[in-house]
Design a protein around this motif. Structure first.
Motif, PDB file in Angstrom:
ATOM      1  N   ASN A   1       0.866  -0.964   0.023  1.00  0.00           N
ATOM      2  CA  ASN A   1       0.081   0.071   0.025  1.00  0.00           C
ATOM      3  C   ASN A   1       0.794   1.327  -0.081  1.00  0.00           C
ATOM      4  O   ASN A   1       0.377   2.140  -0.406  1.00  0.00           O
TER       5      ASN A   1
ATOM      6  N   THR B   1      -4.139   4.668  -2.834  1.00  0.00           N
ATOM      7  CA  THR B   1      -4.907   4.416  -1.757  1.00  0.00           C
ATOM      8  C   THR B   1      -4.879   2.932  -1.436  1.00  0.00           C
ATOM      9  O   THR B   1      -4.320   2.239  -1.975  1.00  0.00           O
TER      10      THR B   1
ATOM     11  N   ASN C   1     -11.248   5.188  -1.648  1.00  0.00           N
ATOM     12  CA  ASN C   1     -10.328   4.291  -1.696  1.00  0.00           C
ATOM     13  C   ASN C   1     -11.195   3.125  -2.365  1.00  0.00           C
ATOM     14  O   ASN C   1     -11.490   2.068  -2.158  1.00  0.00           O
TER      15      ASN C   1
ATOM     16  N   ALA D   1      -7.300   3.724   7.314  1.00  0.00           N
ATOM     17  CA  ALA D   1      -8.474   4.517   6.548  1.00  0.00           C
ATOM     18  C   ALA D   1      -9.532   4.652   7.289  1.00  0.00           C
ATOM     19  O   ALA D   1     -10.474   5.996   7.359  1.00  0.00           O
TER      20      ALA D   1
END
Length: 295
Positions: free
Chosen positions: A87, A92, A121, A288
């Motif tokens: 990531n 995202t 995302n 997130a």
């Protein structure tokens, strides 16, 4: 070297071992239950050992299955962490985040967050299970859960999330035609109250606070329910007073079908947390979700 088919079988095994259910494992894997069953059968045939006891109602690990799951679990976590580390090279997060949240508050806590996180995302997936049943997020394979602070164990990491939740005591105009509106929580002893029961059978106590004073009231009444929607409906019909989340009763209050009382005794709930195991790697997807819930 382990082949792709073997990795798939081991992943299916870990999913069934976690959920103790072929159906739930299939949902997690995004495949059919028959495909999961086929993968487990192939794995058992290949290793020559039975890994699960199966009945029409339950699935449990054999001793060999328990040993394999104990050894396999950390390895799968390492692999997930390795994939999640990618990531840092993406704009995202991607992957799946599994959340458990009490059904009574799920719409009010998660509703705005879901749209925000998924739009920001595109590679992220959310799997949310809303239930008022007490859940062990580790045993049932969740990345995190949402719970009020007094119900958290000491071996978890807890992040306080924003909350505008508070309870409301409501009754219909027809109910109050023959009864005085309660002015203090102690007045509730003279009223017919609709009680809430958790799946465990525990009865929710009505809790109030004002100017540093806390009051817990054990109310009484002929009706007990396990659904706040049904409690609101019963209150609208004049059965008695209901003690529900403010947002749950808001439409009926706005329409005049319910009246609020003891509002000054119902402060905001400040102890709402997202929590996850202290030994669990915090994935980019989970971060997130945390950021969105705190916003």
């Amino acid at each position: 070297m382990i082949e792709n088919s073997e990795l798939s079988e081991l992943a299916a095994f870990a999913a069934v071992a976690t959920h103790r259910s072929f159906r739930k494992a299939a949902l997690e894997r995004g495949i059919s239950a028959s495909a999961v069953s086929h993968a487990i059968s192939n794995l058992e045939s290949r290793v020559g050992v039975r890994l699960f006891h199966r009945t029409t109602r339950s699935v449990s690990l054999t001793d060999a299955g328990q040993m394999l799951f104990a050894r396999l679990g950390p390895a799968l976590v390492d692999m997930r962490d390795a994939v999640d580390s990618l990531n840092s090279w993406r704009d995202t997060p991607f992957g799946t985040v599994r959340l458990n949240v009490p059904n009574t508050i799920a719409p009010f806590v998660l509703g705005p967050m879901i749209e925000t996180v998924l739009k920001a995302n595109p590679g992220l997936k959310l799997e949310i299970v809303a239930t008022d049943r007490r859940v062990d997020i580790v045993d049932e394979g969740f990345d995190a859960g949402i719970r009020f602070g007094e119900r958290l164990s000491q071996d978890v990491i807890a992040v306080r999330i924003r909350s505008d939740l508070r309870f409301a005591v409501v009754g219909s105009p027809a109910y109050f035609e023959s009864r005085d509106i309660p002015r203090t929580p102690h007045d509730l002893h003279a009223h017919v109250c609709i009680r809430y029961a958790f799946p465990s059978g525990t009865i929710l106590h009505w809790e109030f606070a004002r100017d540093g004073e806390s009051v817990h009231v054990e109310v009484d009444g002929p009706l007990m329910l396990d659904s706040q929607e049904l409690m609101v409906d019963a209150a609208v019909r004049g059965v008695g007073l209901a003690y529900v989340w403010e947002q749950r009763a808001a439409p009926a209050v706005k329409e005049g079908r319910l009246l609020r009382c003891l509002e000054e005794w119902c402060p905001l709930e400040e102890g709402l947390f997202l929590y996850f195991p202290s030994r669990k790697h915090q994935s980019a997807g989970l971060r997130a979700v945390i950021d969105a819930l705190k916003a």
